[in-house]
Design a protein around this motif. Structure first.
Motif, PDB file in Angstrom:
ATOM      1  N   UNK A  43       0.810  -1.213   0.000  1.00 51.86           N
ATOM      2  CA  UNK A  43       0.000   0.000   0.000  1.00 51.86           C
ATOM      3  C   UNK A  43       0.846   1.267   0.000  1.00 51.86           C
ATOM      4  N   UNK A  44       2.144   1.159   0.267  1.00 50.18           N
ATOM      5  CA  UNK A  44       3.037   2.320   0.342  1.00 50.18           C
ATOM      6  C   UNK A  44       3.630   2.592  -1.040  1.00 50.18           C
ATOM      7  N   UNK A  45       2.867   3.288  -1.857  1.00 49.24           N
ATOM      8  CA  UNK A  45       3.268   3.598  -3.231  1.00 49.24           C
ATOM      9  C   UNK A  45       3.211   5.111  -3.416  1.00 49.24           C
ATOM     10  N   UNK A  46       4.310   5.680  -3.896  1.00 52.86           N
ATOM     11  CA  UNK A  46       4.338   7.112  -4.164  1.00 52.86           C
ATOM     12  C   UNK A  46       4.504   7.398  -5.639  1.00 52.86           C
ATOM     13  N   UNK A  47       4.224   8.637  -6.017  1.00 52.40           N
ATOM     14  CA  UNK A  47       4.485   9.086  -7.386  1.00 52.40           C
ATOM     15  C   UNK A  47       5.933   9.559  -7.487  1.00 52.40           C
ATOM     16  N   UNK A  48       6.670   8.968  -8.412  1.00 51.08           N
ATOM     17  CA  UNK A  48       8.028   9.410  -8.708  1.00 51.08           C
ATOM     18  C   UNK A  48       7.962  10.378  -9.881  1.00 51.08           C
ATOM     19  N   UNK A  49       8.438  11.612  -9.675  1.00 54.04           N
ATOM     20  CA  UNK A  49       8.256  12.682 -10.650  1.00 54.04           C
ATOM     21  C   UNK A  49       9.506  12.891 -11.489  1.00 54.04           C
ATOM     22  N   UNK A  50       9.401  12.575 -12.761  1.00 50.76           N
ATOM     23  CA  UNK A  50      10.542  12.752 -13.665  1.00 50.76           C
ATOM     24  C   UNK A  50      10.900  14.223 -13.842  1.00 50.76           C
ATOM     25  N   UNK A  51      12.189  14.523 -14.050  1.00 53.79           N
ATOM     26  CA  UNK A  51      12.593  15.882 -14.408  1.00 53.79           C
ATOM     27  C   UNK A  51      12.296  16.166 -15.864  1.00 53.79           C
ATOM     28  N   UNK A  52      12.379  17.422 -16.286  1.00 52.69           N
ATOM     29  CA  UNK A  52      12.110  17.749 -17.695  1.00 52.69           C
ATOM     30  C   UNK A  52      13.052  17.051 -18.668  1.00 52.69           C
ATOM     31  N   UNK A  53      14.291  16.788 -18.237  1.00 53.63           N
ATOM     32  CA  UNK A  53      15.282  16.156 -19.118  1.00 53.63           C
ATOM     33  C   UNK A  53      15.544  14.709 -18.717  1.00 53.63           C
ATOM     34  N   UNK A  54      14.491  13.977 -18.386  1.00 54.76           N
ATOM     35  CA  UNK A  54      14.630  12.621 -17.854  1.00 54.76           C
ATOM     36  C   UNK A  54      15.413  11.700 -18.785  1.00 54.76           C
ATOM     37  N   UNK A  55      15.145  11.762 -20.087  1.00 53.44           N
ATOM     38  CA  UNK A  55      15.829  10.886 -21.034  1.00 53.44           C
ATOM     39  C   UNK A  55      17.330  11.104 -21.034  1.00 53.44           C
ATOM     40  N   UNK A  56      17.725  12.354 -21.043  1.00 57.29           N
ATOM     41  CA  UNK A  56      19.152  12.676 -21.032  1.00 57.29           C
ATOM     42  C   UNK A  56      19.807  12.208 -19.739  1.00 57.29           C
ATOM     43  N   UNK A  57      19.141  12.433 -18.614  1.00 57.17           N
ATOM     44  CA  UNK A  57      19.695  12.009 -17.328  1.00 57.17           C
ATOM     45  C   UNK A  57      19.823  10.490 -17.254  1.00 57.17           C
ATOM     46  N   UNK A  58      18.839   9.784 -17.788  1.00 59.92           N
ATOM     47  CA  UNK A  58      18.877   8.327 -17.748  1.00 59.92           C
ATOM     48  C   UNK A  58      20.050   7.779 -18.555  1.00 59.92           C
TER      49      UNK A  58
END
Length: 344
Positions: free
Chosen positions: A284-299
């Motif tokens: 039940x402990x599920x949070x929203x993980x919020x991507x940054x604007x440049x998520x693809x580049x960071x990944x």
């Protein structure tokens, strides 16, 4: 001496008696959201430690969600700014839910930031929460009511691309989904080596690591579920640990932050398992993980540095398990604290 790898072969993860005993005492299911007035939630003190680097785009939403928790008892919120170059430090210094805000003089990595937060924490239980994780109102009570000195409580994350959350405000109007976490529903690539083990799959697979291991019960004694083992289930996006146990094993290895990205939480998990702690999920402990604007580049940047961090992990697993490190850990963190700016 016995290596950490060898130690894990002798550790089970038989947590059923712990969860069933808790259900009998509390009168609610282990995986059910917890009523705010449950007396068990008052037994242990709790500190939330947030390492933060350039999360100005969403940190306010993360802290707002902590302020909105229905937990009736006081808990600390400690933000350690890892030398951000955006508004992260300002947000941490000004938000009313934050009890302590520190700023590292130069970037050292999330592991070091978590170590520093753990050192100054006063709670018996430390909740490690990423600076881009927004929690529904019941989660802190879920954790506080179930935490013990011998368990690691694992939460989950539902990833949201930036264009769907735009900074995170209002995302809790929706409910995060457990199945969005790759430890719950896992679709690995076909025809190329998997990151963790190097195994190559020759056909498509929809894995169910959480279900197929019976809430991680079957990952004791060094067992695997394809590319997954028990230490890898310890993800510090949202995880709760007994502070004393983290100090005893020496906290997070800071070298991971200097090398690149990843594995510092897996290594801490391995150390805690070797010390005898059980790894128990909270569905039940599920949070929203919020991507940054440049998520693809960071990944892509993170993946490029993954082989070096994995090599560091493998090296440490061949070394003896560490215990009795509390005094050294606190001495190192006290020295580091003298170099930090105290924002709050």
């Amino acid at each position: 001496m016995t290596t950490l790898d060898e130690k894990l072969l002798h550790r089970n993860n038989f947590h059923t008696s712990s969860t069933r005993s808790w259900e009998a005492v509390s009168g609610i299911g282990w995986h059910e959201p917890t009523p705010s007035g449950l007396p068990l939630a008052a037994i242990r003190t709790l500190s939330v430690v947030i390492p933060a680097h350039n999360v100005g785009y969403c940190l306010s939403a993360v802290l707002d969600a902590l302020e909105g928790q229905h937990h009736r008892y006081r808990f600390e919120v400690i933000v350690v700014d890892d030398a951000s170059t955006d508004t992260t430090a300002t947000i941490a210094a000004q938000h009313p839910i934050v009890t302590t805000a520190l700023r590292l003089p130069e970037r050292a990595g999330a592991g070091t930031a978590r170590n520093l937060g753990t050192a100054v924490a006063r709670g018996q239980t430390v909740v490690y929460l990423d600076g881009d994780m927004v929690l529904p109102p019941h989660v802190i009570t879920d954790i506080a009511a179930r935490a013990t000195d011998t368990t690691v409580l694992v939460g989950f994350r539902h990833n949201l691309p930036y264009d769907l959350h735009q900074g995170g405000r209002g995302v809790l109007a929706e409910h995060p989904h457990l199945a969005a976490d790759h430890r719950v529903v896992w679709r690995p690539p076909v025809g190329r080596p998997l990151l963790y083990t190097g195994i190559t799959l020759d056909q498509r697979l929809e894995g169910r690591p959480l279900d197929h291991t019976r809430d991680f019960l079957d990952l004791g004694y060094g067992q695997r579920y394809i590319d997954w083992d028990l230490p890898r289930m310890v993800v510090t996006a949202l995880v709760a640990v007994p502070r004393a146990a983290v100090l005893d094993v020496g906290g997070f290895d800071p070298e991971f932050g200097r090398i690149g990205w990843g594995m510092e939480d897996t290594y801490l998990g391995a150390c805690l398992i070797a010390a005898g702690l059980l790894i128990i999920p909270l569905r039940q402990a599920v949070g929203f993980h919020l991507d940054p604007p440049d998520a693809g580049q960071q990944w892509q940047h993170k993946l490029a540095r993954w082989p070096a961090t994995l090599a560091r992990y493998r090296e440490l697993m061949r070394r003896p398990a560490l215990y009795g490190r509390s005094r050294t850990f606190m001495a190192d963190m006290t020295e580091l604290l003298h170099t930090c700016e105290v924002l709050r």
